[in-house]
Design a protein around this motif. Structure first.
Motif, PDB file in Angstrom:
ATOM      1  N   ILE A 342      48.526  24.622  16.076  1.00 16.78           N
ATOM      2  CA  ILE A 342      49.472  24.963  17.245  1.00 16.78           C
ATOM      3  C   ILE A 342      50.577  25.961  16.928  1.00 16.78           C
ATOM      4  CG2 ILE A 342      50.869  24.364  19.313  1.00 16.78           C
ATOM      5  CD1 ILE A 342      49.513  21.631  19.350  1.00 16.78           C
ATOM      6  N   THR A 343      50.602  27.274  17.430  1.00 16.47           N
ATOM      7  CA  THR A 343      51.702  28.257  17.017  1.00 16.47           C
ATOM      8  C   THR A 343      52.192  28.940  18.152  1.00 16.47           C
ATOM      9  OG1 THR A 343      52.276  29.545  15.361  1.00 16.47           O
ATOM     10  CG2 THR A 343      50.065  29.940  15.998  1.00 16.47           C
ATOM     11  N   ASN A 344      52.975  29.953  18.017  1.00 16.62           N
ATOM     12  CA  ASN A 344      53.372  30.458  19.116  1.00 16.62           C
ATOM     13  C   ASN A 344      53.350  32.152  18.961  1.00 16.62           C
ATOM     14  OD1 ASN A 344      55.774  28.439  18.006  1.00 16.62           O
ATOM     15  ND2 ASN A 344      54.767  27.964  19.939  1.00 16.62           N
ATOM     16  N   ASN A 345      52.830  32.845  19.884  1.00 17.25           N
ATOM     17  CA  ASN A 345      52.838  34.227  19.731  1.00 17.25           C
ATOM     18  C   ASN A 345      53.787  34.873  20.898  1.00 17.25           C
ATOM     19  OD1 ASN A 345      51.503  35.023  17.742  1.00 17.25           O
ATOM     20  ND2 ASN A 345      49.404  35.307  19.009  1.00 17.25           N
ATOM     21  N   GLY A 346      54.925  33.890  21.351  1.00 14.93           N
ATOM     22  CA  GLY A 346      55.762  34.152  22.346  1.00 14.93           C
ATOM     23  C   GLY A 346      56.513  32.948  22.893  1.00 14.93           C
ATOM     24  N   PRO A 347      57.378  32.917  23.642  1.00 15.40           N
ATOM     25  CA  PRO A 347      57.967  31.454  24.350  1.00 15.40           C
ATOM     26  C   PRO A 347      56.829  30.693  25.085  1.00 15.40           C
ATOM     27  CG  PRO A 347      59.153  33.417  24.810  1.00 15.40           C
ATOM     28  CD  PRO A 347      58.002  34.091  24.443  1.00 15.40           C
ATOM     29  N   LEU A 348      57.189  29.476  25.111  1.00 13.77           N
ATOM     30  CA  LEU A 348      56.329  28.531  25.594  1.00 13.77           C
ATOM     31  C   LEU A 348      56.366  28.374  27.252  1.00 13.77           C
ATOM     32  CD1 LEU A 348      57.145  25.796  23.369  1.00 13.77           C
ATOM     33  CD2 LEU A 348      54.594  26.397  23.742  1.00 13.77           C
ATOM     34  N   ASP A 349      55.124  28.768  28.043  1.00 12.20           N
ATOM     35  CA  ASP A 349      55.479  29.059  29.563  1.00 12.20           C
ATOM     36  C   ASP A 349      54.479  27.730  29.871  1.00 12.20           C
ATOM     37  OD1 ASP A 349      52.680  29.476  28.918  1.00 12.20           O
ATOM     38  OD2 ASP A 349      52.806  31.779  29.644  1.00 12.20           O
ATOM     39  N   PRO A 350      54.661  27.340  31.321  1.00  6.73           N
ATOM     40  CA  PRO A 350      53.794  26.210  31.772  1.00  6.73           C
ATOM     41  C   PRO A 350      52.526  26.152  31.399  1.00  6.73           C
ATOM     42  CG  PRO A 350      55.262  27.391  33.388  1.00  6.73           C
ATOM     43  CD  PRO A 350      55.029  28.143  32.210  1.00  6.73           C
ATOM     44  N   ALA A 351      51.535  27.181  31.258  1.00  3.50           N
ATOM     45  CA  ALA A 351      50.259  27.054  30.891  1.00  3.50           C
ATOM     46  C   ALA A 351      50.161  26.880  29.529  1.00  3.50           C
ATOM     47  CB  ALA A 351      49.481  28.359  31.480  1.00  3.50           C
ATOM     48  N   GLY A 352      50.853  27.473  28.747  1.00  2.59           N
ATOM     49  CA  GLY A 352      50.970  27.163  27.333  1.00  2.59           C
ATOM     50  C   GLY A 352      51.268  25.684  26.967  1.00  2.59           C
ATOM     51  N   ALA A 353      52.361  25.088  27.746  1.00  3.69           N
ATOM     52  CA  ALA A 353      52.568  23.844  27.379  1.00  3.69           C
ATOM     53  C   ALA A 353      51.633  22.837  27.800  1.00  3.69           C
ATOM     54  CB  ALA A 353      54.071  23.531  28.140  1.00  3.69           C
ATOM     55  N   ASN A 354      50.930  23.235  28.838  1.00  5.97           N
ATOM     56  CA  ASN A 354      49.819  22.378  29.384  1.00  5.97           C
ATOM     57  C   ASN A 354      48.729  22.503  28.591  1.00  5.97           C
ATOM     58  OD1 ASN A 354      48.565  20.762  31.109  1.00  5.97           O
ATOM     59  ND2 ASN A 354      47.488  22.467  32.391  1.00  5.97           N
ATOM     60  N   LYS A 355      48.454  23.752  27.859  1.00  5.86           N
ATOM     61  CA  LYS A 355      47.265  23.503  27.166  1.00  5.86           C
ATOM     62  C   LYS A 355      47.514  22.897  25.662  1.00  5.86           C
ATOM     63  CE  LYS A 355      46.567  27.522  24.909  1.00  5.86           C
ATOM     64  NZ  LYS A 355      46.233  29.053  24.427  1.00  5.86           N
ATOM     65  N   ALA A 356      48.684  22.983  25.184  1.00  4.14           N
ATOM     66  CA  ALA A 356      49.286  22.358  23.954  1.00  4.14           C
ATOM     67  C   ALA A 356      49.212  20.844  24.076  1.00  4.14           C
ATOM     68  CB  ALA A 356      50.610  22.929  23.595  1.00  4.14           C
ATOM     69  N   THR A 357      49.446  20.350  25.370  1.00  3.74           N
ATOM     70  CA  THR A 357      49.499  18.931  25.706  1.00  3.74           C
ATOM     71  C   THR A 357      48.006  18.454  25.399  1.00  3.74           C
ATOM     72  OG1 THR A 357      51.293  18.978  27.030  1.00  3.74           O
ATOM     73  CG2 THR A 357      49.723  17.146  27.244  1.00  3.74           C
ATOM     74  N   HIS A 358      46.993  19.192  26.013  1.00  4.88           N
ATOM     75  CA  HIS A 358      45.552  18.591  26.166  1.00  4.88           C
ATOM     76  C   HIS A 358      45.139  18.823  24.665  1.00  4.88           C
ATOM     77  CE1 HIS A 358      41.335  20.064  27.425  1.00  4.88           C
ATOM     78  NE2 HIS A 358      41.235  19.220  26.819  1.00  4.88           N
ATOM     79  N   PHE A 359      45.351  19.903  23.875  1.00  4.05           N
ATOM     80  CA  PHE A 359      45.035  20.100  22.543  1.00  4.05           C
ATOM     81  C   PHE A 359      45.526  18.748  21.800  1.00  4.05           C
ATOM     82  CE2 PHE A 359      45.200  21.735  18.209  1.00  4.05           C
ATOM     83  CZ  PHE A 359      43.795  22.220  17.788  1.00  4.05           C
ATOM     84  N   ILE A 360      47.031  18.331  21.800  1.00  2.00           N
ATOM     85  CA  ILE A 360      47.463  17.289  21.019  1.00  2.00           C
ATOM     86  C   ILE A 360      46.597  16.111  21.360  1.00  2.00           C
ATOM     87  CG2 ILE A 360      49.405  15.806  20.837  1.00  2.00           C
ATOM     88  CD1 ILE A 360      51.229  18.540  21.321  1.00  2.00           C
ATOM     89  N   GLN A 361      46.212  15.876  22.653  1.00  2.00           N
ATOM     90  CA  GLN A 361      45.317  14.435  23.073  1.00  2.00           C
ATOM     91  C   GLN A 361      43.918  14.686  22.443  1.00  2.00           C
ATOM     92  OE1 GLN A 361      45.926  15.019  27.346  1.00  2.00           O
ATOM     93  NE2 GLN A 361      47.863  13.742  27.379  1.00  2.00           N
ATOM     94  N   ALA A 362      43.510  15.833  22.339  1.00  4.27           N
ATOM     95  CA  ALA A 362      41.982  16.028  21.810  1.00  4.27           C
ATOM     96  C   ALA A 362      41.933  15.757  20.441  1.00  4.27           C
ATOM     97  CB  ALA A 362      41.606  17.697  22.151  1.00  4.27           C
TER      98      ALA A 362
END
Length: 538
Positions: A342-362
């Motif tokens: 998981i890394t960042n090409n900019g600030p964390l927005d709602p969609a990015g945070a939601n995606k990261a949450t899903h990815f961590i759980q996976a």
């Protein structure tokens, strides 16, 4: 396969500026590490005259020659011993790292007794506690080489005395967890430090050099009037023949280290092997990592170019690349070992945070370790983002990081600001390992933003009182705030406070990752049997 394409231009002016800046920071880091080695080595004649080895000579002899060794927190305590850039000696008075002893991967901790007789330097306590925690979490045997004058009484702080109990508690926890604690007491181990020796499973003492007592001759005479020599009170021969504290009597430092290695060799302990899976190196030169990251954290960077230079075959399978694209999530391998990134090409927005949450759980579902490459100015702010549920989605991401059931490894590659530090598994969220690149910056916000925020608050407060704002004082306040923030956000400040496990050259990232992934894999697979003896001596 999803081979990442190269998009950087090594011949560009920006690349060369980045590279020159990074190399300058690496040179500064290496110079400070060398200063510590030089300060310790200055005691060489004194040590050799009395038949002793220097601390780093001891570490080199106890470790398997040619095997990997990850030294930890080399900048600990920088500028806290003396507030002079040219004289401060980092390291905290402790040498600590993960290496191999007789084929067994273990944590090695050594008193740097060439500096102030091994007395703990500022943040040496934090460093010692951290290496013990790493040993516990990764199920590593603990080898300690002790020769310490203990606490520096001229810098006595009651909080250090109280928190220092964690060192002894952790030694007991290591042993109780079935992780052998092997100690060579090369010299002094006095007062509370005597328990550093006593709370060990195997104790090697050196004839004529080891000293272990709760009160040395001066304190003994002051407290009770009794007169005794150091050897009578706590020498190696007394402890191996009379008190029973010592298990092995060595003739000198070399002999003691030989015995320690033989103890480790005799343990019924799994020796790690290489992963069976074959792998291909990255398509692109790791040296190019020097020119990718801008020294100015305000400039944008494509973190996929970093990934392309640290993962096998530059093969990265990205998840949901078109949803929350500023947050990059995907699967790769490092020397055959699976990892989620998981890394960042900019600030964390709602969609990015939601995606990261899903990815961590996976990743937790498939038992895949997670690597966080920190490069974010934080979570997005503003009316639209608040309405889109930034707090809710950011909180879910932080909750996923906190609850993750797989090893999490964090590398600060660029900025790590605000709650983005939390969402990207900053040090406060207990990643299994946490390293920094020399250009990394960590803060609640940038200095200019902090100064401007306080200026707005001050002006508003003055307006409510109906009083004018003195511009000179306002500008002075802003300059002071910027100075405070900027003075604490770079790695030479954060690593000095043991807010990471060390600063690494970006070119070493793949090698370090390979080692720590192996450490995590071996630790999670190991279920140590409880030792069949008690550390309590008869």
């Amino acid at each position: 396969m999803s081979i990442l394409e190269n998009t950087i231009s090594p011949g560009s002016a920006a690349y060369h500026a980045n590279r020159d800046g990074m190399l300058g920071l690496i040179d500064r880091m290496r110079a400070l590490e060398e200063r510590t080695r030089t300060a310790s080595a200055a005691a060489k004649d004194r040590f050799h005259k009395r038949g002793q080895l220097l601390p780093r000579e001891r570490v080199a002899l106890v470790l398997d020659p040619g095997a990997p060794f990850i030294e930890l927190s080399t900048l600990a305590g920088y500028m806290f011993d003396v507030p002079d850039v040219s004289k401060s000696v980092p390291g905290g008075g402790v040498i600590g790292g993960i290496g191999f002893v007789s084929g067994i991967r273990c944590m090695v901790s050594a008193s740097d007794s060439g500096i102030d007789a091994g007395a703990l330097q500022p943040y040496g306590l934090d460093k010692t506690i951290r290496v013990q925690e790493l040993a516990l979490e990764n199920k590593l045997p603990y080898v300690q080489l002790v020769e310490s004058a203990g606490a520096n009484l001229l810098r006595y702080r009651v909080e250090d005395f109280v928190r220092g109990g964690n060192i002894f508690r952790n030694l007991a926890r290591l042993s109780a967890a079935g992780l052998p604690v092997v100690t060579v007491t090369h010299g002094s181990s006095t007062a509370g430090g005597a328990y550093q020796t006593g709370l060990s499973d195997y104790i090697v003492m050196v004839r004529g050099r080891t000293r272990a007592f709760l009160a040395g001759p001066p304190l003994l005479k002051a407290a009770t009037g009794e007169i005794a020599t150091e050897e009578e009170l706590g020498g190696a021969e007394m402890h191996t023949q009379v008190s029973g504290l010592g298990d092995y009597l060595a003739e000198d430092d070399r002999d003691a280290l030989r015995i320690a290695r033989e103890i480790m060799a005799a343990l019924e302990w799994e020796r790690p092997g290489k992963p069976a899976r074959e792998f291909k190196p990255p398509h692109y030169d790791q040296d190019e990592l020097l020119g990718i990251m801008p020294i100015d954290h305000k400039r944008s960077v494509d973190m996929k170019q970093v990934i392309a230079r640290i993962v096998d075959d530059s093969d990265f399978t990205e998840m949901a690349p078109n949803y929350g694209p500023a947050t990059v999530c995907g699967h790769a391998r490092v020397e055959g070992q699976a990892i989620g990134i998981i890394t960042n090409n900019g600030p964390l927005d709602p969609a990015g945070a939601n995606k990261a949450t899903h990815f961590i759980q996976a990743c937790c579902q498939t038992r895949t370790p997670i690597l966080y490459l920190n490069n974010t100015t934080g979570y997005m702010v503003g009316r639209a983002y608040e309405e889109a549920g930034m707090i809710k989605h950011g909180s879910k991401m932080i909750q996923a990081v906190t609850s993750a059931t797989v090893p999490q490894i964090t590398i600060y590659c660029g900025a790590s600001f605000g709650a983005g530090n939390y969402g990207m598994c900053g040090r406060g969220f207990h990643p299994r390992f946490c390293f920094s690149w020399p250009n990394a910056k960590t803060a609640v916000m940038g200095g200019e933003q902090a100064a401007e925020t306080m200026a707005i608050v001050t002006e508003a407060a003055a307006a409510r009182r109906g009083k004018p704002v003195e511009k000179d004082k306002l500008e002075a306040m802003k300059a002071q705030i910027i100075g405070v923030f900027d003075g604490q956000m770079d790695v030479f400040s954060t690593s000095a406070r043991v807010l990471d496990d060390g600063v690494i050259d970006p070119r070493d990232t793949r090698a370090v990752l390979s080692e720590v992934l192996a450490i995590c894999r071996e630790g999670d697979a190991r279920t140590p049997q409880r030792m069949q003896f008690s550390v309590a001596r008869p």
